[in-house]
Scaffold this motif. Structure first.
Motif, mmCIF file in Angstrom:
data_model
loop_
_atom_site.group_PDB
_atom_site.id
_atom_site.type_symbol
_atom_site.label_atom_id
_atom_site.label_comp_id
_atom_site.label_asym_id
_atom_site.label_seq_id
_atom_site.Cartn_x
_atom_site.Cartn_y
_atom_site.Cartn_z
ATOM 1 N N SER A 33 -2.737 4.312 -2.696
ATOM 2 C CA SER A 33 -2.380 3.349 -1.667
ATOM 3 C C SER A 33 -1.048 2.660 -1.933
ATOM 4 O O SER A 33 -0.558 2.612 -3.057
ATOM 5 C CB SER A 33 -3.480 2.292 -1.520
ATOM 6 N N THR B 247 0.920 -1.041 -0.553
ATOM 7 C CA THR B 247 0.748 -2.299 0.160
ATOM 8 C C THR B 247 2.101 -2.815 0.630
ATOM 9 O O THR B 247 3.055 -2.845 -0.145
ATOM 10 C CB THR B 247 0.072 -3.358 -0.739
ATOM 11 N N THR C 66 -2.468 -2.621 3.663
ATOM 12 C CA THR C 66 -2.528 -1.582 2.644
ATOM 13 C C THR C 66 -2.840 -0.254 3.312
ATOM 14 O O THR C 66 -3.803 -0.151 4.083
ATOM 15 C CB THR C 66 -3.592 -1.907 1.580
ATOM 16 N N TYR C 67 -2.013 0.740 3.032
ATOM 17 C CA TYR C 67 -2.222 2.088 3.546
ATOM 18 C C TYR C 67 -2.748 2.946 2.408
ATOM 19 O O TYR C 67 -2.153 2.980 1.323
ATOM 20 C CB TYR C 67 -0.920 2.695 4.080
ATOM 21 N N THR C 68 -3.854 3.647 2.633
ATOM 22 C CA THR C 68 -4.420 4.573 1.654
ATOM 23 C C THR C 68 -4.339 5.980 2.233
ATOM 24 O O THR C 68 -4.829 6.235 3.343
ATOM 25 C CB THR C 68 -5.879 4.214 1.328
ATOM 26 N N HIS D 98 4.702 8.686 5.871
ATOM 27 C CA HIS D 98 3.888 7.789 6.687
ATOM 28 C C HIS D 98 4.731 6.571 7.051
ATOM 29 O O HIS D 98 5.586 6.152 6.270
ATOM 30 C CB HIS D 98 2.638 7.339 5.924
ATOM 31 N N VAL E 11 4.515 2.530 8.216
ATOM 32 C CA VAL E 11 3.710 1.316 8.352
ATOM 33 C C VAL E 11 4.534 0.329 9.177
ATOM 34 O O VAL E 11 5.690 0.068 8.849
ATOM 35 C CB VAL E 11 3.386 0.695 6.974
#
Length: 148
Positions: free
Chosen positions: A52, A54, A75-77, A86, A88
């Motif tokens: 992950s 954050t 938070t991206y997991t 990715h 965010v």
């Protein structure tokens, strides 16, 4: 006719960099004075499976961030198998209770380095905004004509 670069300012919030395992990086202060809204776009490189990252936004009245308070975080997991990239995004309205400056912090919670960079898009509020960016208007808009 207002062109998009006359309506919004796009500023670097975090220069692209490699963030070490269990490390973090924080960008410089973005001045929110006279702004109504913001959108922070954080571009991540490869994130390993089930690891992950954050992203935290903080605001304060000191440009050096000494009085910064966390505004929000996400938070991206990565899913099983990981990802090659990715994005965010965090957006919001500028409120009087917020500090004048916005900062972006990216924390790598994984065991391998992650590439990351971030930009913030702000409404300009006046014409034109000189952000130092290189802007070229193309197509019909270059002649102040509607597209189509």
């Amino acid at each position: 006719m207002n062109l998009i670069h006359e309506q919004y300012a796009i500023l670097t919030a975090l220069v692209p960099q490699s963030i070490a395992a269990a490390g973090s990086a924080q960008g410089g202060a973005i001045d929110l004075q006279g702004r109504h809204s913001f959108c922070v776009a954080v571009q991540l490189g490869a994130v390993a499976a089930d690891k992950s990252v954050t992203v935290e936004l903080s605001t304060g009245n000191a440009a050096d961030g000494t009085d910064g308070k966390t505004l929000d975080s996400v938070t991206y997991t990565a899913p099983t198998g990981g990802v090659t990239d990715h994005v965010v995004e965090l957006s919001g309205l500028v409120r009087p209770t917020m500090g004048r400056y916005l900062k972006v912090k990216v924390t790598n919670n994984g065991a391998a380095a992650v590439l990351s960079g971030a930009a913030v898009i702000l409404d300009c509020g006046h014409y034109p905004e000189d952000t130092g960016a290189t802007v070229k208007v193309v197509g019909a808009a270059a002649n102040n004509q509607p597209a189509g």
